[in-house]
Design a protein around this motif. Structure first.
Motif, mmCIF file in Angstrom:
data_model
loop_
_atom_site.group_PDB
_atom_site.id
_atom_site.type_symbol
_atom_site.label_atom_id
_atom_site.label_comp_id
_atom_site.label_asym_id
_atom_site.label_seq_id
_atom_site.Cartn_x
_atom_site.Cartn_y
_atom_site.Cartn_z
ATOM 1 N N ARG A 106 114.308 -106.026 -14.357
ATOM 2 C CA ARG A 106 113.452 -107.014 -15.011
ATOM 3 C C ARG A 106 112.550 -106.299 -16.020
ATOM 4 N NH1 ARG A 106 109.727 -111.462 -11.812
ATOM 5 N NH2 ARG A 106 108.687 -112.360 -13.627
ATOM 6 N N GLU A 107 112.413 -106.871 -17.199
ATOM 7 C CA GLU A 107 111.627 -106.239 -18.251
ATOM 8 C C GLU A 107 110.139 -106.190 -17.884
ATOM 9 O OE1 GLU A 107 112.344 -108.049 -22.001
ATOM 10 O OE2 GLU A 107 114.494 -107.612 -22.007
ATOM 11 N N ASN A 108 109.494 -105.103 -18.329
ATOM 12 C CA ASN A 108 108.046 -104.911 -18.109
ATOM 13 C C ASN A 108 107.685 -104.978 -16.629
ATOM 14 O OD1 ASN A 108 107.620 -104.856 -20.977
ATOM 15 N ND2 ASN A 108 107.704 -107.096 -20.966
ATOM 16 N N ALA A 109 108.532 -104.370 -15.782
ATOM 17 C CA ALA A 109 108.301 -104.397 -14.338
ATOM 18 C C ALA A 109 108.711 -103.063 -13.725
ATOM 19 C CB ALA A 109 109.072 -105.547 -13.697
ATOM 20 N N PHE A 110 108.411 -102.908 -12.448
ATOM 21 C CA PHE A 110 108.733 -101.702 -11.699
ATOM 22 C C PHE A 110 109.902 -102.047 -10.783
ATOM 23 C CE2 PHE A 110 108.270 -98.241 -8.733
ATOM 24 C CZ PHE A 110 107.687 -97.207 -9.466
ATOM 25 N N ASN A 111 111.111 -101.605 -11.163
ATOM 26 C CA ASN A 111 112.334 -101.946 -10.433
ATOM 27 C C ASN A 111 112.820 -100.719 -9.665
ATOM 28 O OD1 ASN A 111 112.839 -104.662 -11.925
ATOM 29 N ND2 ASN A 111 112.605 -103.170 -13.571
ATOM 30 N N SER A 112 113.053 -100.875 -8.360
ATOM 31 C CA SER A 112 113.374 -99.697 -7.548
ATOM 32 C C SER A 112 114.116 -100.079 -6.279
ATOM 33 C CB SER A 112 112.079 -98.962 -7.177
ATOM 34 O OG SER A 112 111.266 -99.780 -6.356
ATOM 35 N N ALA A 113 114.435 -99.029 -5.481
ATOM 36 C CA ALA A 113 115.028 -99.173 -4.149
ATOM 37 C C ALA A 113 116.364 -99.905 -4.178
ATOM 38 C CB ALA A 113 114.055 -99.885 -3.205
ATOM 39 N N TYR A 114 117.162 -99.682 -5.219
ATOM 40 C CA TYR A 114 118.461 -100.352 -5.323
ATOM 41 C C TYR A 114 119.434 -99.787 -4.302
ATOM 42 C CZ TYR A 114 122.937 -101.945 -7.156
ATOM 43 O OH TYR A 114 124.183 -102.507 -7.289
ATOM 44 N N LYS A 115 120.193 -100.691 -3.641
ATOM 45 C CA LYS A 115 121.240 -100.304 -2.710
ATOM 46 C C LYS A 115 122.417 -101.255 -2.847
ATOM 47 C CE LYS A 115 118.104 -98.295 0.674
ATOM 48 N NZ LYS A 115 116.956 -98.379 -0.250
ATOM 49 N N ARG A 116 123.579 -100.786 -2.460
ATOM 50 C CA ARG A 116 124.782 -101.623 -2.509
ATOM 51 C C ARG A 116 125.555 -101.415 -1.217
ATOM 52 N NH1 ARG A 116 128.514 -100.830 -7.551
ATOM 53 N NH2 ARG A 116 126.829 -101.992 -8.528
ATOM 54 N N LEU A 117 125.755 -102.487 -0.470
ATOM 55 C CA LEU A 117 126.515 -102.450 0.773
ATOM 56 C C LEU A 117 127.686 -103.411 0.642
ATOM 57 C CD1 LEU A 117 123.574 -102.585 3.334
ATOM 58 C CD2 LEU A 117 124.884 -100.587 2.662
ATOM 59 N N GLY A 118 128.868 -102.894 0.367
ATOM 60 C CA GLY A 118 130.016 -103.756 0.121
ATOM 61 C C GLY A 118 129.783 -104.593 -1.124
ATOM 62 N N GLU A 119 129.823 -105.914 -0.974
ATOM 63 C CA GLU A 119 129.579 -106.813 -2.092
ATOM 64 C C GLU A 119 128.114 -107.201 -2.218
ATOM 65 O OE1 GLU A 119 131.529 -107.993 -4.490
ATOM 66 O OE2 GLU A 119 133.243 -106.845 -3.815
ATOM 67 N N ASN A 120 127.287 -106.706 -1.312
ATOM 68 C CA ASN A 120 125.873 -107.058 -1.341
ATOM 69 C C ASN A 120 125.051 -105.983 -2.046
ATOM 70 O OD1 ASN A 120 125.830 -109.547 0.259
ATOM 71 N ND2 ASN A 120 126.567 -108.238 1.904
ATOM 72 N N GLU A 121 124.131 -106.425 -2.887
ATOM 73 C CA GLU A 121 123.185 -105.535 -3.547
ATOM 74 C C GLU A 121 121.777 -105.947 -3.151
ATOM 75 O OE1 GLU A 121 124.880 -106.867 -7.416
ATOM 76 O OE2 GLU A 121 124.680 -104.740 -7.936
ATOM 77 N N MET A 122 120.853 -104.990 -3.193
ATOM 78 C CA MET A 122 119.455 -105.315 -2.895
ATOM 79 C C MET A 122 118.559 -104.388 -3.694
ATOM 80 S SD MET A 122 119.720 -103.879 0.990
ATOM 81 C CE MET A 122 121.448 -104.340 1.021
ATOM 82 N N TRP A 123 117.379 -104.877 -4.035
ATOM 83 C CA TRP A 123 116.415 -104.072 -4.768
ATOM 84 C C TRP A 123 115.057 -104.755 -4.733
ATOM 85 C CZ3 TRP A 123 120.016 -107.162 -7.084
ATOM 86 C CH2 TRP A 123 119.555 -108.111 -7.992
ATOM 87 N N ILE A 124 114.047 -104.047 -5.254
ATOM 88 C CA ILE A 124 112.674 -104.559 -5.270
ATOM 89 C C ILE A 124 112.142 -104.533 -6.692
ATOM 90 C CG2 ILE A 124 110.307 -104.150 -4.468
ATOM 91 C CD1 ILE A 124 111.559 -102.775 -2.016
#
Length: 387
Positions: free
Chosen positions: A228-246
């Motif tokens: 996301r623009e102008n934001a702090f994007n982190s903690a990305y993970k990918r488990l199979g077809e699932n993705e997650m981040w903050i």
């Protein structure tokens, strides 16, 4: 007999997937990480004044949010990996200035039980922060820290379990390390995922790594789907077809996202069906209203409610104008009730905008605190505006 290609909607492991981005939590708590264990248990790493701790909740049910006492054996705790089957999690625990370790916990579907320990490399970290990822076989450890001679601030280092001990951590070089701070390492298959800080903002990157866990290509920045623009994007993970981040925005709000697969249209060869008899279709009325219900103090839809909303929207024309109004019952402090009513409407609108972006729906959003108490007052109403 000649075969004809028909198009049908099916769910197959080989089907092509679109991804539905869903915000599963929005809070002002300092979320540093998240991870999904089993079918629907979400673990959050939260920084607090007196340390860093692991919390859990059932996905879609924020009333289950709680501190995981069994996982928090130190003043600083972080989930740094899991077994290949996902039934074991690896937790970093720091109990003193020089005392830290990796503890293995087994998840039985109801609770976590300690299953073993492993030492953590002896390091002198010159940074306030420390991030780590331990491979499923527990033999490869990536760390984000400042161990001296960095490219800039925090860098990503690699250590191997050899002969019953950890090898001296070595920097991965350039890429991924730059004069900026690199952190939140995570590995899946032959890809390293990490975040890179720039000022008060951060973006998620990925890059290929070889069999020795060394970089074999360039680091590539993710699209705005994650960053996301102008934001702090982190903690990305990918488990199979699932993705997650903050994502943390400038107003101090933290949003945890899960990006999962949706079945889409797939082509399958079938024997041609007999010619249908032409029947004049009966007029089917377009639905004009839907009510989505919530639990006490909840602001996110359950999976069942989201599916019902998707079905409702599927029957509406593209570009339809929607009136969305969130409600709260009359329990709790005044500001809290107003905030819950507003968030219910706003987050439902965000869900539609993200998952049904191509439909170009238009919105008018309102909120209200009702004088009554109980489930019937905890809701969001969606109305189709007449043209």
């Amino acid at each position: 007999m000649k075969k004809t290609i028909y198009t049908i909607a099916i769910l197959l492991s080989s089907a092509v997937y679109a991804h539905a981005q869903t915000a599963i939590k929005e809070t002002r708590e300092n979320i540093a990480d998240l991870f999904i264990v089993g079918e629907n248990l979400v673990l959050y790493t939260i920084k607090e004044k007196d340390g860093q701790y692991l919390y859990s909740e059932r996905k879609g049910d924020q009333s289950t949010f709680k501190k995981e006492t069994s996982l928090n054996g130190g003043a600083v705790n972080a989930l740094i990996g899991s077994s290949a089957g996902g039934n074991e999690v690896y937790v970093y625990q720091k109990t003193g200035r020089k005392d830290h370790k990796i503890v293995i916990y087994r998840w039985d579907g109801a609770s976590f039980q300690k299953a073993g320990e492993k030492p953590f490399p002896k390091i002198k970290n010159n940074s306030y922060n420390l991030g780590a990822y331990l491979s499923p076989d527990q033999n490869t450890l990536f760390m984000a820290a400042d161990l001296g001679r960095t490219k800039g601030y925090d860098d990503i280092y690699l250590s191997k379990w050899e002969g019953g001990k950890w090898s001296k951590p070595t920097g991965l070089g350039t890429p991924p390390n730059t004069r900026e701070a690199e952190f939140s390492p995570y590995v899946m298959n032959d890809s390293l995922f990490f975040s890179r800080k720039s000022g008060d903002q951060a973006s998620v990157y990925s890059m290929p790594i070889g069999g020795g866990s060394k970089p074999t290509g360039e680091a590539v920045k993710f699209s705005t789907r994650v960053n996301r623009e102008n934001a702090f994007n982190s903690a990305y993970k990918r488990l199979g077809e699932n993705e997650m981040w903050i994502t943390r925005t400038a107003d101090g709000n933290y949003t945890a996202y899960v990006n999962g697969p949706d079945p889409v249209v797939s082509k399958v060869e079938l024997e041609p069906a007999p010619e249908p008899v032409a029947i004049e279709p009966a007029a089917v009325p377009v639905p004009t209203t839907l009510t989505v219900s919530y639990g006490f103090n909840e602001v996110y839809m359950t999976d069942a409610a989201a599916a019902e909303l998707d079905g409702f929207l599927a029957q509406l024309p593209d570009g339809a104008s929607l009136w969305v109004k969130g409600y709260s019952d009359n329990i709790g402090p005044a500001k809290g009730k107003v905030r819950v009513a507003q968030q219910r409407a706003r987050l439902l609108q965000k869900y539609i905008e993200m998952k049904h972006r191509q439909r170009s729906f238009k919105f008018e959003t309102q909120s209200e605190v009702l004088g009554s108490r109980g489930p019937e007052a905890r809701k969001v109403e969606i109305h189709l505006h007449a043209r």
